[in-house]
Motif scaffolding. Structure first.
Motif, PDB file in Angstrom:
ATOM      1  N   HIS A 112       0.834  -1.208   0.000  1.00  0.00           N
ATOM      2  CA  HIS A 112       0.000   0.000   0.000  1.00  0.00           C
ATOM      3  C   HIS A 112       0.864   1.251   0.000  1.00  0.00           C
ATOM      4  O   HIS A 112       0.609   2.200  -0.763  1.00  0.00           O
ATOM      5  CB  HIS A 112      -0.916  -0.002   1.222  1.00  0.00           C
ATOM      6  CG  HIS A 112      -1.634   1.296   1.429  1.00  0.00           C
ATOM      7  ND1 HIS A 112      -2.689   1.700   0.638  1.00  0.00           N
ATOM      8  CD2 HIS A 112      -1.431   2.296   2.324  1.00  0.00           C
ATOM      9  CE1 HIS A 112      -3.108   2.886   1.034  1.00  0.00           C
ATOM     10  NE2 HIS A 112      -2.371   3.272   2.055  1.00  0.00           N
TER      11      HIS A 112
ATOM     12  N   GLU B 214       2.388   1.839  -3.366  1.00  0.00           N
ATOM     13  CA  GLU B 214       1.393   2.311  -4.331  1.00  0.00           C
ATOM     14  C   GLU B 214       1.111   3.801  -4.148  1.00  0.00           C
ATOM     15  O   GLU B 214       0.977   4.542  -5.129  1.00  0.00           O
ATOM     16  CB  GLU B 214       0.103   1.500  -4.189  1.00  0.00           C
ATOM     17  CG  GLU B 214       0.219   0.077  -4.718  1.00  0.00           C
ATOM     18  CD  GLU B 214      -1.055  -0.723  -4.515  1.00  0.00           C
ATOM     19  OE1 GLU B 214      -1.902  -0.299  -3.684  1.00  0.00           O
ATOM     20  OE2 GLU B 214      -1.214  -1.768  -5.172  1.00  0.00           O
ATOM     21  N   VAL B 215       1.017   4.243  -2.892  1.00  0.00           N
ATOM     22  CA  VAL B 215       0.797   5.669  -2.632  1.00  0.00           C
ATOM     23  C   VAL B 215       1.965   6.492  -3.178  1.00  0.00           C
ATOM     24  O   VAL B 215       1.773   7.526  -3.827  1.00  0.00           O
ATOM     25  CB  VAL B 215       0.614   5.926  -1.121  1.00  0.00           C
ATOM     26  CG1 VAL B 215       0.576   7.424  -0.826  1.00  0.00           C
ATOM     27  CG2 VAL B 215      -0.667   5.268  -0.622  1.00  0.00           C
TER      28      VAL B 215
ATOM     29  N   ASP C 223       4.023   5.607  -5.575  1.00  0.00           N
ATOM     30  CA  ASP C 223       4.053   5.488  -7.031  1.00  0.00           C
ATOM     31  C   ASP C 223       3.061   6.441  -7.694  1.00  0.00           C
ATOM     32  O   ASP C 223       3.300   6.942  -8.800  1.00  0.00           O
ATOM     33  CB  ASP C 223       3.743   4.044  -7.428  1.00  0.00           C
ATOM     34  CG  ASP C 223       4.083   3.753  -8.877  1.00  0.00           C
ATOM     35  OD1 ASP C 223       5.185   4.131  -9.317  1.00  0.00           O
ATOM     36  OD2 ASP C 223       3.248   3.144  -9.572  1.00  0.00           O
ATOM     37  N   LYS C 224       1.955   6.717  -6.997  1.00  0.00           N
ATOM     38  CA  LYS C 224       0.934   7.618  -7.533  1.00  0.00           C
ATOM     39  C   LYS C 224       1.198   9.077  -7.179  1.00  0.00           C
ATOM     40  O   LYS C 224       0.395   9.951  -7.522  1.00  0.00           O
ATOM     41  CB  LYS C 224      -0.439   7.199  -7.010  1.00  0.00           C
ATOM     42  CG  LYS C 224      -0.898   5.832  -7.516  1.00  0.00           C
ATOM     43  CD  LYS C 224      -2.213   5.416  -6.879  1.00  0.00           C
ATOM     44  CE  LYS C 224      -2.649   4.034  -7.359  1.00  0.00           C
ATOM     45  NZ  LYS C 224      -3.904   3.590  -6.685  1.00  0.00           N
ATOM     46  N   GLY C 225       2.310   9.331  -6.486  1.00  0.00           N
ATOM     47  CA  GLY C 225       2.652  10.701  -6.130  1.00  0.00           C
ATOM     48  C   GLY C 225       1.880  11.246  -4.954  1.00  0.00           C
ATOM     49  O   GLY C 225       1.823  12.467  -4.746  1.00  0.00           O
ATOM     50  N   GLY C 226       1.283  10.372  -4.147  1.00  0.00           N
ATOM     51  CA  GLY C 226       0.514  10.814  -2.990  1.00  0.00           C
ATOM     52  C   GLY C 226       1.400  11.131  -1.799  1.00  0.00           C
ATOM     53  O   GLY C 226       2.620  10.928  -1.824  1.00  0.00           O
TER      54      GLY C 226
ATOM     55  N   SER D  44       2.896  10.139   1.278  1.00  0.00           N
ATOM     56  CA  SER D  44       3.172   8.820   1.862  1.00  0.00           C
ATOM     57  C   SER D  44       3.910   8.908   3.191  1.00  0.00           C
ATOM     58  O   SER D  44       4.386   7.889   3.694  1.00  0.00           O
ATOM     59  CB  SER D  44       3.992   7.983   0.874  1.00  0.00           C
ATOM     60  OG  SER D  44       5.199   8.651   0.532  1.00  0.00           O
TER      61      SER D  44
END
Length: 255
Positions: free
Chosen positions: A165, A168-169, A171-174, A176
């Motif tokens: 998780h 993924e965060v 990788d999406k530029g969120g 983290s």
């Protein structure tokens, strides 16, 4: 500290723990280069490459780790060590941010590596439980051992899913930051629990070098200090969550 003198940096300082300092040909030294006490404290550090054969660089001693002597980590003193200005990594004052940029992904990597070792320890433990005969039956028939297996599965799966998780965060530029700190705390602790159960099941062999478990246990415990101690990450998590609530929001665990 590092002070600019003509076309050179002059470095003075004392570092108790330098990773691989005994064998390295050069060191990356985090130096304070800005004297001004005003402004952002994170903009006062610069990373500088220092060859280990530089005059004034003194290797004091090998620092014992986990009771072992003769390791590669060193205590090092810097006395008027001179290196060219071009040895600075990045812009002057960018050392702290450069380290932080690396640490985020580095912490995820450490967790991935830890999960792989947890998985191996789990395999060793479960296979042994199906082979070892004790008190009229195999270990796998004992409820204590069944508990070890179940709890270890839970620890590994939770660690794995939390790390996926977090990746993924990122990788999406969120944002983290909380997820990185959470896995940095949870995964080494979970790894320690899994390996501790495997050691307990194997008895004396668990703490011997016949198996990799003792080395895993020491490594996982060390990770609770490396790249920031657990307590710092717990404070960061709490501050980030509390900030959202003070802003009139709540925490969304579904993101």
């Amino acid at each position: 500290t590092a002070v600019k003198d003509g076309d050179e940096w002059v470095i003075n300082g004392h570092k108790i723990m330098t990773s691989n300092g005994r064998v390295a040909d050069f060191l990356v030294v985090m130096c304070r280069t800005e004297d001004d006490d005003s402004g952002n404290a994170n903009l006062k550090m610069t990373q500088i490459i220092v060859p280990t054969d530089s005059p004034g660089l003194e290797r004091i001693r090998s620092v014992p780790i986990w009771g072992h002597t003769g390791g590669d980590h060193m205590e090092i003193k810097y006395k008027d060590v001179r290196v060219p200005l071009e040895n600075a990594l990045g812009a002057r004052g960018s050392g702290h941010q450069a380290a932080q940029d690396r640490l985020g992904a580095g912490r995820v990597y450490h967790c991935m590596n830890t999960i792989g070792q947890m998985w191996r320890a789990f395999d060793i433990m479960v296979k042994y439980s199906t082979q070892r005969e004790v008190h009229g039956g195999k270990l796998e028939t004992k409820q204590f051992i069944q508990g070890f297996i179940a709890d270890s599965y839970i620890d590994i799966q939770a660690a794995r899913l939390m790390t996926i998780h977090c990746a993924e965060v990122m990788d999406k530029g969120g944002n983290s930051r909380v997820d990185i700190s959470a896995i940095k705390i949870f995964v080494p602790e979970a790894g320690s629990r899994v390996v501790d159960r495997a050691i307990q099941m194997h008895g004396w062999r668990g703490v011997s070098s016949d198996l990799p478990l003792a080395g895993m246990f020491q490594g996982f415990r060390t990770l609770r200090l490396a790249d920031g101690p657990d307590e710092v990450h717990r404070i960061l998590i709490a501050k980030q969550i509390l900030k959202r609530y003070h802003d009139g929001l709540s925490w969304d665990f579904g993101v």
